[in-house]
Design a protein around this motif. Structure first.
Motif, PDB file in Angstrom:
ATOM      1  N   ILE A 389       0.843  -1.198   0.000  1.00  0.00           N
ATOM      2  CA  ILE A 389       0.000   0.000   0.000  1.00  0.00           C
ATOM      3  C   ILE A 389       0.878   1.248   0.000  1.00  0.00           C
ATOM      4  CG2 ILE A 389      -1.691   1.322   1.315  1.00  0.00           C
ATOM      5  CD1 ILE A 389      -2.913  -1.085   0.034  1.00  0.00           C
ATOM      6  N   VAL A 390       1.978   1.219   0.775  1.00  0.00           N
ATOM      7  CA  VAL A 390       2.886   2.367   0.813  1.00  0.00           C
ATOM      8  C   VAL A 390       3.506   2.602  -0.557  1.00  0.00           C
ATOM      9  CG1 VAL A 390       4.987   3.272   1.855  1.00  0.00           C
ATOM     10  CG2 VAL A 390       3.345   2.049   3.264  1.00  0.00           C
ATOM     11  N   LEU A 391       3.864   1.537  -1.239  1.00  0.00           N
ATOM     12  CA  LEU A 391       4.428   1.676  -2.579  1.00  0.00           C
ATOM     13  C   LEU A 391       3.397   2.257  -3.549  1.00  0.00           C
ATOM     14  CD1 LEU A 391       6.366  -1.717  -2.825  1.00  0.00           C
ATOM     15  CD2 LEU A 391       7.252   0.525  -2.175  1.00  0.00           C
ATOM     16  N   VAL A 392       2.131   1.859  -3.381  1.00  0.00           N
ATOM     17  CA  VAL A 392       1.075   2.412  -4.236  1.00  0.00           C
ATOM     18  C   VAL A 392       0.917   3.906  -3.971  1.00  0.00           C
ATOM     19  CG1 VAL A 392      -1.399   2.368  -4.698  1.00  0.00           C
ATOM     20  CG2 VAL A 392      -0.138   0.226  -4.475  1.00  0.00           C
ATOM     21  N   VAL A 393       0.970   4.301  -2.699  1.00  0.00           N
ATOM     22  CA  VAL A 393       0.856   5.725  -2.363  1.00  0.00           C
ATOM     23  C   VAL A 393       1.993   6.514  -2.999  1.00  0.00           C
ATOM     24  CG1 VAL A 393       0.953   7.383  -0.465  1.00  0.00           C
ATOM     25  CG2 VAL A 393      -0.444   5.337  -0.244  1.00  0.00           C
ATOM     26  N   GLN A 394       3.207   5.982  -2.925  1.00  0.00           N
ATOM     27  CA  GLN A 394       4.349   6.657  -3.553  1.00  0.00           C
ATOM     28  C   GLN A 394       4.151   6.781  -5.060  1.00  0.00           C
ATOM     29  OE1 GLN A 394       7.803   4.447  -2.364  1.00  0.00           O
ATOM     30  NE2 GLN A 394       7.707   5.118  -0.250  1.00  0.00           N
ATOM     31  N   SER A 395       3.654   5.721  -5.672  1.00  0.00           N
ATOM     32  CA  SER A 395       3.433   5.761  -7.120  1.00  0.00           C
ATOM     33  C   SER A 395       2.348   6.762  -7.484  1.00  0.00           C
ATOM     34  CB  SER A 395       3.051   4.364  -7.621  1.00  0.00           C
ATOM     35  OG  SER A 395       4.048   3.410  -7.298  1.00  0.00           O
ATOM     36  N   LEU A 396       1.309   6.850  -6.661  1.00  0.00           N
ATOM     37  CA  LEU A 396       0.240   7.806  -6.937  1.00  0.00           C
ATOM     38  C   LEU A 396       0.730   9.243  -6.804  1.00  0.00           C
ATOM     39  CD1 LEU A 396      -2.750   6.059  -5.130  1.00  0.00           C
ATOM     40  CD2 LEU A 396      -2.489   6.408  -7.596  1.00  0.00           C
TER      41      LEU A 396
END
Length: 435
Positions: A389-396
């Motif tokens: 989820i943290v990686l998704v937030v960074q990508s967003l």
């Protein structure tokens, strides 16, 4: 036309106006906006607000994903129409618990008994941020010169190898050993990035393709050295790893042995000041920015554009190389493998984009992403939230920063350079009629 037929004179004196001469009413001049209005408009149309709102939007989307992946929310949604309140309570508990764990794992842990223990998460955040800041400065400075440095992985690997080799191979006094190892790593990173700068200056080769290929070359070169006795491989073992770094070369702790924050953080802060001075206060920085804005115009003005490409990549590689030095002399001092870069070379691109290639913005972005890294593990351990989820937030965050019109449309922000609409008498009548 005589004065008696002038519309303004006729209005004052009551004289007759010919039917073909319309009466012209003077529109009142709109008042000048106040200083506060001008300041708020500059903030709303600036790039900094886009970065802040991009982070906010990414956190909102992350909250939605946290809620959807939570088992308690899924169970409560099964009887949503019977008891909808349970679903909303479960969503709140899931999202609030996850972000609370993220905060306690990255800034301050309220569950600890004393302040010293509670502040440890902040030191972990700064420790994770240390190489991100250095590498982000390297990527951001290359952006200023109009170059896309995505070779951070290769530059870090070569810098880590050079610094590590000096750190475990030589016996030097404390302080001197650390300085020599640090300089060796910085020079290695600069030279490796300089290859891309020279090729672009001499042949016009695109730095994106060159740096991508150099990443692969560096990875396999370091992997070979890690499997070869006498180079980087530790004696008496077949594992592709190095010996531990000698104590005289390791960065000293800033806050004592209880915390992992080391001297590399001070070096990264010093680099922020140095890069700011280069870009904003030196003639070299002026030439960098001129080449980045318009290389053709810079060439006409007498600037050696090809030389600026080489200088820019050398300095950028040195900064990214410092990130590799931070890893081997500060974070992983017991020996490293080919994964020593830990994805920092690519995360640095995100940090540079979020910081707008501004040194102070990169400092803030590096600390933010360090908080994501430090708090992500706590969020996973405390709430069971997937670390992805943290990686998704960074990508967003990257996605929203790359699409400023989308962010402006969502929050109804004015476009850069637009002027406030003048309020004339007709528009005021329309506003009154609308009310």
């Amino acid at each position: 036309m005589s004065d008696r037929y002038d519309p303004d004179v006729a209005l004052e004196t009551g004289a007759q106006v010919p039917p073909d001469e319309p009466v012209i009413e003077k529109e009142p001049e709109p008042g000048e906006p106040s200083r506060w209005q001008q300041a708020l408009r500059q903030i709303a149309t600036g790039n900094a607000i886009i970065s802040v709102l991009a982070v906010l939007l990414a956190l909102v989307v992350g909250a939605v994903m946290i809620a959807f992946t939570d088992e308690r929310v899924q169970a409560a949604s099964g009887y949503f129409f019977a008891r909808p309140g349970d679903t909303f309570v479960a969503i709140w508990d899931s999202v609030a618990g996850a972000y609370s764990a993220l905060f306690q794992g990255a800034v301050y842990n309220f569950r600890r008994d004393d302040f010293i223990s509670g502040i440890r998460p902040l030191t972990e955040t700064l420790n994770f941020a240390t190489p991100l800041i250095a590498a982000g400065l390297g990527v951001g400075l290359a952006f200023k010169v109009g170059m896309f440095n995505i070779g951070g992985r290769g530059q870090m690997l070569l810098a880590a190898s050079a610094a590590g080799w000096v750190a475990f191979s030589f016996d030097l006094p404390f302080g001197v050993h650390m300085i020599v190892a640090t300089v060796a790593g910085i020079v290695a990173g600069a030279l490796w990035a300089g290859i891309a700068g020279v090729l672009k200056a001499r042949t016009g080769a695109h730095e994106v393709i060159v740096t991508i290929m150099l990443n692969y070359v560096a990875f396999y070169l370091v992997s070979w050295m890690l499997r070869t006795q006498g180079l980087l491989q530790a004696p008496g073992t077949n594992n592709p790893t190095t010996p531990p770094m000698k104590d005289t070369a390791i960065f000293f702790d800033l806050l004592g042995p209880r915390f992992n924050l080391h001297f590399g953080f001070i070096l990264s802060i010093a680099c922020v000041v140095l890069v700011w001075w280069i870009l904003e206060r030196s003639s070299l920085g002026f030439q960098f920015r001129a080449v980045g804005l318009n290389p053709k115009a810079a060439r006409v003005a007498g600037i050696n554009v090809n030389r600026m490409y080489v200088y820019g990549m050398l300095i950028a590689g040195a900064l990214v190389g410092l990130a590799g030095v931070d890893q081997v002399l500060g974070t992983v001092t017991t020996g490293f493998s080919s994964g020593i870069d830990a994805g920092i070379g690519f995360d640095a691109i995100t940090v540079a984009l979020l910081g707008g290639s501004n040194p102070w913005g990169i400092l803030a972005a590096g600390i933010l992403f360090g908080a994501f890294k430090a708090g992500g593990f706590a969020m996973q351990a405390a709430e069971g939230v997937p670390i992805d989820i943290v990686l998704v937030v960074q990508s967003l965050i990257v996605l929203f920063i790359a699409a400023p019109p989308l962010v402006r449309a969502i929050f109804r922000l004015p476009q850069p350079g637009s002027k406030p609409k003048k309020r004339t008498r007709s528009t005021r009548k329309e506003e009154v009629a609308a009310k």
